[in-house]
Design a protein around this motif. Structure first.
Motif, PDB file in Angstrom:
ATOM      1  N   UNK A  14      38.472  36.499  39.260  1.00  0.00           N
ATOM      2  CA  UNK A  14      37.431  36.504  40.662  1.00  0.00           C
ATOM      3  C   UNK A  14      38.283  36.184  41.763  1.00  0.00           C
ATOM      4  N   UNK A  15      39.135  35.338  41.643  1.00  0.00           N
ATOM      5  CA  UNK A  15      39.772  34.685  42.778  1.00  0.00           C
ATOM      6  C   UNK A  15      41.111  35.529  43.262  1.00  0.00           C
ATOM      7  N   UNK A  16      41.533  36.294  42.187  1.00  0.00           N
ATOM      8  CA  UNK A  16      42.717  37.196  42.486  1.00  0.00           C
ATOM      9  C   UNK A  16      42.081  38.317  43.334  1.00  0.00           C
ATOM     10  N   UNK A  17      40.888  38.927  42.739  1.00  0.00           N
ATOM     11  CA  UNK A  17      40.089  39.910  43.565  1.00  0.00           C
ATOM     12  C   UNK A  17      39.731  39.762  44.987  1.00  0.00           C
ATOM     13  N   UNK A  18      39.396  38.523  45.144  1.00  0.00           N
ATOM     14  CA  UNK A  18      39.152  38.066  46.385  1.00  0.00           C
ATOM     15  C   UNK A  18      40.005  37.925  47.246  1.00  0.00           C
ATOM     16  N   UNK A  19      41.287  37.410  46.927  1.00  0.00           N
ATOM     17  CA  UNK A  19      42.576  37.344  47.656  1.00  0.00           C
ATOM     18  C   UNK A  19      43.116  38.720  47.969  1.00  0.00           C
ATOM     19  N   UNK A  20      43.009  39.753  46.933  1.00  0.00           N
ATOM     20  CA  UNK A  20      43.494  40.923  47.230  1.00  0.00           C
ATOM     21  C   UNK A  20      42.479  41.676  48.407  1.00  0.00           C
ATOM     22  N   UNK A  21      41.091  41.425  48.186  1.00  0.00           N
ATOM     23  CA  UNK A  21      40.262  41.971  49.234  1.00  0.00           C
ATOM     24  C   UNK A  21      40.479  41.464  50.623  1.00  0.00           C
TER      25      UNK A  21
END
Length: 206
Positions: A96-103
């Motif tokens: 989830x953290x990875x996806x939020x950083x990408x976003x």
């Protein structure tokens, strides 16, 4: 910001004591015993396992060396080595953290001490190319953390200035080595704590 993730213990589950308790219940009856056995088996990722991490010896050879060094039967040692890929499951909160950083528009890379067979497994099993722009596995480049050479290679590979790299790793020695290269770095204990730190650095919204 270019954010660089370690894999074992950060993106993927890796807790050697509990892992060995599951794989070797006849040898490991408690987490305390697991810590002791893990220290013998993995040698703090130096010695035999360090050579395996760096791609300098293969799985058969690391099994032979560990068995010779410890007296444990080769078949039992081989069972542990074979079981590692199944242990390396994604940590949901980190995903989830990875996806939020990408976003949020950040560029993500990885820098992982990982023997080549396990690197091949992770590359084939998980969407690494969706999560990360690029990355380096120790087993493929014959260098490992915390040696300075792997950080130098990462700087060339990831591009940009060292000060623009933020490293997330769960081993203090690897963090110290990154800081010595003028990287930014955060010791990873869990995704929630790292998220708070990234919010405080204004890299994520709270």
């Amino acid at each position: 910001m270019r954010i660089v993730f370690d894999f074992g213990g950060v993106v993927f589950r890796w807790h050697p004591a509990s892992f060995l308790a599951r794989v070797w219940p006849h040898r490991v009856g408690s987490l305390e015993q697991g810590v002791e056995v893990a220290a013998q088996f993995f040698q703090n990722y130096e010695g035999d396992w360090g050579l395996f991490d760096q791609g300098l010896i293969g799985a058969d050879e690391v099994v032979r060396r560990i068995a010779a060094r410890t007296g444990w039967p080769q078949g039992e040692v081989a069972a542990v080595v074979r079981a590692v890929p199944d242990e390396l499951m994604p940590v949901p909160a980190t995903v989830v953290l990875i996806r939020d950083l990408l976003a949020a528009g950040h560029t993500l890379h990885y820098l992982s001490n990982m023997p080549e067979p396990y690197a091949d497994h992770l590359s084939a099993s998980y969407p690494l190319t969706e999560w990360f722009t690029s990355g380096l596995f120790s087993g493929r480049i014959k260098q490992s953390k915390p040696h300075a050479e792997i950080y130098q290679m990462a700087e060339r590979h990831f591009g940009g200035d060292p000060q623009d790299l933020l490293f997330l790793d769960d081993h203090p020695a690897n963090i110290a080595a990154a800081l010595a290269r003028d990287w930014q770095a955060v010791l990873f204990t869990d995704a929630t704590s790292v998220r708070r730190e990234l919010v405080s650095r204004r890299l994520l919204n709270g």
